[in-house]
Design a protein around this motif. Structure first.
Motif, PDB file in Angstrom:
ATOM      1  N   LEU A  77      22.391   4.858 -31.746  1.00 40.72           N
ATOM      2  CA  LEU A  77      21.779   5.802 -30.938  1.00 40.72           C
ATOM      3  C   LEU A  77      22.656   6.236 -29.653  1.00 40.72           C
ATOM      4  CD1 LEU A  77      17.994   5.185 -30.601  1.00 40.72           C
ATOM      5  CD2 LEU A  77      19.053   6.865 -31.891  1.00 40.72           C
ATOM      6  N   LEU A  78      23.390   5.167 -29.417  1.00 37.55           N
ATOM      7  CA  LEU A  78      24.667   5.538 -28.458  1.00 37.55           C
ATOM      8  C   LEU A  78      25.761   6.256 -28.852  1.00 37.55           C
ATOM      9  CD1 LEU A  78      24.760   1.933 -26.667  1.00 37.55           C
ATOM     10  CD2 LEU A  78      23.881   3.927 -25.800  1.00 37.55           C
ATOM     11  N   HIS A  79      25.930   6.329 -30.259  1.00 42.94           N
ATOM     12  CA  HIS A  79      27.066   7.137 -30.955  1.00 42.94           C
ATOM     13  C   HIS A  79      26.403   8.281 -31.286  1.00 42.94           C
ATOM     14  CE1 HIS A  79      30.758   4.418 -31.710  1.00 42.94           C
ATOM     15  NE2 HIS A  79      29.687   3.674 -31.636  1.00 42.94           N
ATOM     16  N   HIS A  80      25.013   8.397 -31.311  1.00 41.63           N
ATOM     17  CA  HIS A  80      24.440   9.668 -31.680  1.00 41.63           C
ATOM     18  C   HIS A  80      23.353  10.162 -30.666  1.00 41.63           C
ATOM     19  CE1 HIS A  80      26.318   9.833 -35.821  1.00 41.63           C
ATOM     20  NE2 HIS A  80      26.365   8.598 -35.662  1.00 41.63           N
ATOM     21  N   PRO A  81      23.701  10.495 -29.325  1.00 41.69           N
ATOM     22  CA  PRO A  81      22.991  11.024 -28.399  1.00 41.69           C
ATOM     23  C   PRO A  81      21.890  12.208 -28.678  1.00 41.69           C
ATOM     24  CG  PRO A  81      25.122  11.714 -27.560  1.00 41.69           C
ATOM     25  CD  PRO A  81      25.162  10.721 -29.046  1.00 41.69           C
ATOM     26  N   GLU A  82      22.327  12.933 -29.741  1.00 41.92           N
ATOM     27  CA  GLU A  82      21.604  13.951 -30.211  1.00 41.92           C
ATOM     28  C   GLU A  82      20.337  13.469 -31.010  1.00 41.92           C
ATOM     29  OE1 GLU A  82      24.007  13.133 -33.656  1.00 41.92           O
ATOM     30  OE2 GLU A  82      24.434  13.086 -31.547  1.00 41.92           O
ATOM     31  N   ILE A  83      20.574  12.566 -31.614  1.00 44.76           N
ATOM     32  CA  ILE A  83      19.325  11.887 -32.240  1.00 44.76           C
ATOM     33  C   ILE A  83      18.452  11.169 -31.500  1.00 44.76           C
ATOM     34  CG2 ILE A  83      18.456  10.000 -34.059  1.00 44.76           C
ATOM     35  CD1 ILE A  83      19.944  12.594 -35.294  1.00 44.76           C
ATOM     36  N   GLN A  84      18.889  10.397 -30.249  1.00 47.20           N
ATOM     37  CA  GLN A  84      18.263  10.091 -29.180  1.00 47.20           C
ATOM     38  C   GLN A  84      17.284  11.131 -28.373  1.00 47.20           C
ATOM     39  OE1 GLN A  84      18.428   7.354 -25.131  1.00 47.20           O
ATOM     40  NE2 GLN A  84      20.366   7.529 -26.378  1.00 47.20           N
ATOM     41  N   HIS A  85      18.191  12.145 -28.484  1.00 49.73           N
ATOM     42  CA  HIS A  85      17.193  13.209 -27.758  1.00 49.73           C
ATOM     43  C   HIS A  85      16.100  13.745 -28.425  1.00 49.73           C
ATOM     44  CE1 HIS A  85      16.627  16.670 -24.970  1.00 49.73           C
ATOM     45  NE2 HIS A  85      16.716  17.244 -26.105  1.00 49.73           N
ATOM     46  N   ARG A  86      16.431  13.975 -29.733  1.00 47.87           N
ATOM     47  CA  ARG A  86      15.301  14.314 -30.736  1.00 47.87           C
ATOM     48  C   ARG A  86      14.168  13.459 -30.724  1.00 47.87           C
ATOM     49  NH1 ARG A  86      17.869  15.589 -36.205  1.00 47.87           N
ATOM     50  NH2 ARG A  86      15.726  15.716 -36.618  1.00 47.87           N
ATOM     51  N   LEU A  87      14.386  12.159 -30.815  1.00 43.21           N
ATOM     52  CA  LEU A  87      13.606  11.211 -30.702  1.00 43.21           C
ATOM     53  C   LEU A  87      12.541  11.190 -29.613  1.00 43.21           C
ATOM     54  CD1 LEU A  87      15.604   7.892 -32.153  1.00 43.21           C
ATOM     55  CD2 LEU A  87      13.541   9.242 -33.360  1.00 43.21           C
ATOM     56  N   GLN A  88      13.306  11.289 -28.369  1.00 41.66           N
ATOM     57  CA  GLN A  88      12.519  11.495 -27.201  1.00 41.66           C
ATOM     58  C   GLN A  88      11.653  12.738 -27.021  1.00 41.66           C
ATOM     59  OE1 GLN A  88      15.954  10.724 -24.506  1.00 41.66           O
ATOM     60  NE2 GLN A  88      15.105   8.650 -23.854  1.00 41.66           N
TER      61      GLN A  88
ATOM     62  N   VAL B  53      24.525  -2.080 -22.565  1.00 45.17           N
ATOM     63  CA  VAL B  53      24.240  -0.811 -22.316  1.00 45.17           C
ATOM     64  C   VAL B  53      23.445  -0.687 -20.991  1.00 45.17           C
ATOM     65  CG1 VAL B  53      21.951  -1.435 -23.391  1.00 45.17           C
ATOM     66  CG2 VAL B  53      22.537   0.868 -23.657  1.00 45.17           C
ATOM     67  N   ARG B  54      23.592   0.584 -20.609  1.00 44.97           N
ATOM     68  CA  ARG B  54      22.872   1.155 -19.422  1.00 44.97           C
ATOM     69  C   ARG B  54      21.456   1.602 -19.419  1.00 44.97           C
ATOM     70  NH1 ARG B  54      24.145   4.515 -15.911  1.00 44.97           N
ATOM     71  NH2 ARG B  54      25.688   5.627 -17.175  1.00 44.97           N
ATOM     72  N   LEU B  55      20.145   1.226 -19.029  1.00 44.66           N
ATOM     73  CA  LEU B  55      19.066   1.986 -19.336  1.00 44.66           C
ATOM     74  C   LEU B  55      18.820   2.856 -18.006  1.00 44.66           C
ATOM     75  CD1 LEU B  55      17.512  -1.457 -20.624  1.00 44.66           C
ATOM     76  CD2 LEU B  55      18.398   0.522 -21.831  1.00 44.66           C
ATOM     77  N   GLN B  56      18.714   4.078 -18.263  1.00 44.85           N
ATOM     78  CA  GLN B  56      18.326   4.813 -17.361  1.00 44.85           C
ATOM     79  C   GLN B  56      16.965   5.262 -17.520  1.00 44.85           C
ATOM     80  OE1 GLN B  56      20.955   8.477 -16.278  1.00 44.85           O
ATOM     81  NE2 GLN B  56      19.199   9.544 -17.212  1.00 44.85           N
ATOM     82  N   PRO B  57      16.004   5.150 -16.234  1.00 44.98           N
ATOM     83  CA  PRO B  57      14.648   5.134 -16.446  1.00 44.98           C
ATOM     84  C   PRO B  57      14.360   6.850 -16.521  1.00 44.98           C
ATOM     85  CG  PRO B  57      14.988   3.628 -14.660  1.00 44.98           C
ATOM     86  CD  PRO B  57      16.477   4.272 -15.053  1.00 44.98           C
ATOM     87  N   ARG B  58      13.415   7.180 -17.474  1.00 45.66           N
ATOM     88  CA  ARG B  58      13.281   8.170 -17.529  1.00 45.66           C
ATOM     89  C   ARG B  58      12.276   8.886 -16.598  1.00 45.66           C
ATOM     90  NH1 ARG B  58      11.054  10.166 -22.947  1.00 45.66           N
ATOM     91  NH2 ARG B  58      11.910  12.012 -22.464  1.00 45.66           N
ATOM     92  N   ALA B  59      12.264  10.149 -16.070  1.00 46.98           N
ATOM     93  CA  ALA B  59      11.543  10.497 -14.977  1.00 46.98           C
ATOM     94  C   ALA B  59      10.190  11.084 -15.645  1.00 46.98           C
ATOM     95  CB  ALA B  59      11.875  12.072 -14.293  1.00 46.98           C
ATOM     96  N   ARG B  60       9.011  10.819 -14.944  1.00 46.75           N
ATOM     97  CA  ARG B  60       7.621  10.999 -15.475  1.00 46.75           C
ATOM     98  C   ARG B  60       7.509  12.475 -15.439  1.00 46.75           C
ATOM     99  NH1 ARG B  60       3.743   5.859 -13.358  1.00 46.75           N
ATOM    100  NH2 ARG B  60       4.955   4.316 -14.523  1.00 46.75           N
ATOM    101  N   GLY B  61       6.903  13.120 -16.145  1.00 47.76           N
ATOM    102  CA  GLY B  61       6.521  14.484 -16.215  1.00 47.76           C
ATOM    103  C   GLY B  61       7.422  15.511 -16.496  1.00 47.76           C
ATOM    104  N   ALA B  62       8.639  14.652 -17.244  1.00 52.85           N
ATOM    105  CA  ALA B  62       9.608  15.535 -17.436  1.00 52.85           C
ATOM    106  C   ALA B  62       9.353  16.597 -18.505  1.00 52.85           C
ATOM    107  CB  ALA B  62      11.071  14.720 -18.017  1.00 52.85           C
ATOM    108  N   LEU B  63       8.490  16.248 -19.466  1.00 54.13           N
ATOM    109  CA  LEU B  63       8.038  17.303 -20.360  1.00 54.13           C
ATOM    110  C   LEU B  63       7.174  18.358 -19.725  1.00 54.13           C
ATOM    111  CD1 LEU B  63       7.517  17.841 -23.463  1.00 54.13           C
ATOM    112  CD2 LEU B  63       5.335  16.770 -23.447  1.00 54.13           C
TER     113      LEU B  63
END
Length: 514
Positions: free
Chosen positions: A327-338, A498-508
């Motif tokens: 997923l680090l190599h394929h951020p587009e897949i990570q974005h689709r998963l999220q 790896v660095r873990l960046q917390p996702r902002a709540r309510g982003a959706l």
């Protein structure tokens, strides 16, 4: 009268110095003669058989990236061929069809295990399940262990995995932005899960001791000075510090298990079980009443417990680490998963987790897990099988007691089965009927007992992790997607952070408002 002192003359000293090398040389010549005789006898007894082609040489199993090397030999020799492994032939299966024929269609013929020298070292006191040979007693052992996993903790497995994963994400949140050794974190998590399911405890000291013991044991077992015993068994009679170290680690492993066995026996209530160990001990008592004392014993429960830890910690942790690396190599897949998770579950990761029975609501996540396991099967060569009787594969004769190595990674890269086999492409599993199920947990009689738990953990951990964090490489330094060149039984990632960046709540909601 004083006894005269006798001094060695230079010629005598030189003669004694020559005797030792000469003795060793004679021993080596004798062993070479014995090996040659065995090989010639094998060729003579099998002269009328149609055997798979033989790859020249005898040090194949010490090649780096062994699964890929074995697959490369298939380019010249075909999907099934033989290798020299010490004094015996080893048949390697490199295609989906050959593994399916041997392990599914003819599973009775290939359900055995070869009794290797390294196996005897780690199972010296107790009958093992994963490494034990096929027999009626082995089947009873497997049934007891499988029942403990599927029945003994059936109602508590998923809630415990969900709870420990939530605590895991909370710990990682405290390290947000800092470099994280994600493989170690996954290992401690999976070890905690096995600890509480097996022993009913997730005490930090116990988890750390088991984690250290499992890691040290696997490193010691896979060392070349242990594995070379399969090529030259006589070396076990020579001084070998690695053998002594392995025996110490096995003793430490057994001490942990015996302590837990005694504690459970002292506090167990008949008809009730708190964990898998309770279930197996009570199942053992019932089995002995039904079948007599010559059947399952406490040692079988002991080794089933060992197998749960050896097979249930590093394997799952390694698969999770490979998932993060891809997923680090394929951020587009990570974005689709999220995006899939946000749309289906909401963007607030603190809401109730998705029940595993509803996992089809996240098709891309399921496809991504399948693709990771296809490309990086954690046990790429499975464990060796043994033919229990004369049989055949792909029209080739397979004599009784032949060692069989299923190259799982080779089957998962089989060009006749997979489109673009070397490419990370999760969408291939979103096309119904286009792809078979990936071979990861083995198949047939020897299928991995921990498959249901492992699949649950992979789904729960990745869902929680990706809902809570965005995975980022460390200073744009992407991890290698090549495995460690001399991995043990498991296919390990090269160390990375790896660095873990917390996702902002309510982003959706903000995204939809825009």
């Amino acid at each position: 009268m004083a006894r005269p002192e006798i001094k060695a003359t230079p010629r005598a000293a030189a003669g004694s110095a020559v005797m030792l090398p000469l003795g060793l040389l004679l021993l080596l010549l004798l062993l070479l003669l014995l090996a040659s005789s065995c090989l010639l006898w094998g060729q003579w007894t099998h002269r009328h058989l149609h055997l798979p082609p033989l790859a020249p040489g005898f040090l194949h199993l010490f090649q780096p990236y062994l699964p890929n090397y074995l697959l490369s030999l298939a380019q010249e020799l075909g999907p099934i061929y033989r290798l020299r492994f010490g004094l015996q032939d080893v048949v390697v299966l490199n295609s989906w069809q050959s593994i399916e024929e041997a392990m599914l269609k003819k599973w009775v013929d290939f359900a055995g295990r070869p009794q290797l020298q390294s196996t005897k070292l780690v199972c010296q006191n107790y009958p093992d399940l994963s490494l034990g040979d096929y027999s009626q007693l082995w089947k009873a052992h497997k049934k007891l262990s499988r029942s403990a996993l599927l029945l003994g903790i059936r109602n508590s497995m998923e809630p415990l995995v969900q709870q420990l994963t939530q605590e895991f994400c909370e710990r990682l949140a405290a390290q947000a932005g800092a470099p994280v050794d994600i493989h170690k974190e996954f290992s401690l998590l999976t070890c905690s899960i096995i600890c509480i399911l097996t022993f009913g405890s997730k005490e930090d000291t116990l988890v750390q001791n088991i984690y250290n013991c499992v890691n040290d044991l696997m490193v010691a077992w896979s060392h070349w000075s242990i594995q070379i015993l399969e090529l030259a068994p006589f070396l076990r009679f020579f001084p070998n510090p690695s053998i002594r170290r392995l025996k110490r680690l096995v003793k430490a492993r057994d001490h942990i298990v015996v302590q837990q066995l005694r504690q459970h026996q002292d506090s167990m209530v008949a008809g009730q079980w708190r964990d898998m160990l309770d279930y197996m001990l009570q199942g053992l008592e019932q089995h002995q009443k039904d079948w007599g004392s010559r059947q399952l014993r406490e040692g079988h429960v002991h080794m089933a417990t060992v197998d749960f830890f050896i097979g249930g910690t590093e394997t799952t942790a390694s698969t999770l680490s490979w998932a993060v690396a891809f997923l680090l190599h394929h951020p587009e897949i990570q974005h689709r998963l999220q995006k899939e998770m946000d749309l289906e579950l909401g963007s607030d990761s603190s809401t109730s987790p998705l029940p595993y029975k509803e996992r089809t609501r996240l098709p891309l996540l399921n496809a991504t897990i399948a693709e990771v396991m296809r490309l990086r099967p954690v046990v790429p060569l499975a464990l060796p099988h043994r033919s229990t009787q004369a049989s055949s594969i792909f029209g080739y004769d397979i004599p009784k007691d032949t060692m069989i190595i299923p190259n799982i990674q080779g089957a998962n890269l089989d060009k006749t089965v997979w489109e673009r086999p070397h490419e990370f492409w999760p969408d291939r599993f979103l096309q119904p009927g286009r792809c078979p199920r990936e071979l990861v947990f083995g198949c047939g009689a020897r299928v991995c007992l921990g498959e249901p738990l492992a699949r649950l953990e992979l789904f729960v951990v990745l869902t929680s992790l990706l809902r809570a964090f965005t995975l980022l490489p460390l200073e744009d330094a992407l991890p290698s997607l090549q495995p460690q060149p001399f991995s043990s039984v498991n296919l390990l990632t090269q160390p990375f952070q790896v660095r873990l960046q917390p996702r902002a709540r309510g982003a959706l909601g903000l995204h939809q408002g825009q």
